[in-house]
Design a protein around this motif. Structure first.
Motif, PDB file in Angstrom:
ATOM      1  N   PHE A  41       0.964  -1.252   0.112  1.00  0.00           N
ATOM      2  CA  PHE A  41       0.212  -0.150   0.129  1.00  0.00           C
ATOM      3  C   PHE A  41       1.321   1.259  -0.294  1.00  0.00           C
ATOM      4  N   GLU A  42       2.199   1.430   0.821  1.00  0.00           N
ATOM      5  CA  GLU A  42       2.616   2.503   0.883  1.00  0.00           C
ATOM      6  C   GLU A  42       3.271   2.348  -0.995  1.00  0.00           C
ATOM      7  N   HIS A  45       1.082   3.824  -5.651  1.00  0.00           N
ATOM      8  CA  HIS A  45      -0.177   4.497  -5.692  1.00  0.00           C
ATOM      9  C   HIS A  45      -1.079   4.170  -6.377  1.00  0.00           C
ATOM     10  N   GLN A  48      -3.248   2.352  -3.374  1.00  0.00           N
ATOM     11  CA  GLN A  48      -3.977   3.518  -2.527  1.00  0.00           C
ATOM     12  C   GLN A  48      -5.370   4.345  -3.516  1.00  0.00           C
ATOM     13  N   CYS A  52      -8.690   4.523  -2.046  1.00  0.00           N
ATOM     14  CA  CYS A  52      -9.207   5.936  -1.224  1.00  0.00           C
ATOM     15  C   CYS A  52     -10.565   6.581  -2.339  1.00  0.00           C
ATOM     16  N   ILE A  97      -0.729   8.165   5.076  1.00  0.00           N
ATOM     17  CA  ILE A  97      -0.501   6.934   4.666  1.00  0.00           C
ATOM     18  C   ILE A  97      -1.158   6.034   6.117  1.00  0.00           C
ATOM     19  N   TRP A 101      -4.364   3.624   6.020  1.00  0.00           N
ATOM     20  CA  TRP A 101      -4.212   2.264   5.773  1.00  0.00           C
ATOM     21  C   TRP A 101      -5.244   1.922   7.672  1.00  0.00           C
TER      22      TRP A 101
END
Length: 123
Positions: A41-42, A45, A48, A52, A97, A101
């Protein structure tokens, strides 16, 4: 005539709650696809963005729920859900982030369960 209006609002709320559940399921699918990996996830993108965007949609849908449903279900932090949407939309570059999470792993399953319970109870 008044009774019909009441029922259509109730049906609209049911539809909105089902859509919220669908977006919660999409988040769960994304988390499963990446084996619930915070590291992925970090760094990814697209992972993410996909998650999101679902959170944004959930917040948008919460804003469309009737005040009656929100009043009957005060244990759910409707305002926080809507505010989270607004934060994601207006401050995307500043999103923390690890906080996102945490929302995905803990809050979204709670939102899903609450919406399912509302539908089940007919509240």
């Amino acid at each position: 005539m008044q009774e019909t209006r009441c029922c259509s609002i109730e049906n609209r709320d049911k539809l909105i709650l089902r859509k919220i559940i669908t977006y919660c399921n999409r988040i769960a699918d994304n988390l499963n696809r990446y084996d619930h990996s915070f590291s992925a996830f970090e760094t990814d993108h697209m992972f993410q963005d996909a998650c999101c965007m679902c959170v944004v949609q959930i917040g948008e849908l919460v804003g469309q729920l009737s005040e009656e449903v929100k009043r009957r279900n005060t244990a759910i932090p409707w305002r926080i859900i809507k505010d989270t949407r607004n934060f994601y939309v207006h401050a995307y570059g500043a999103i923390d982030i690890p906080s996102v999470w945490d929302t995905l792993e803990h809050d979204i399953p709670d939102v899903k369960a609450a919406c399912e319970q509302i539908l089940k109870a007919g509240n």
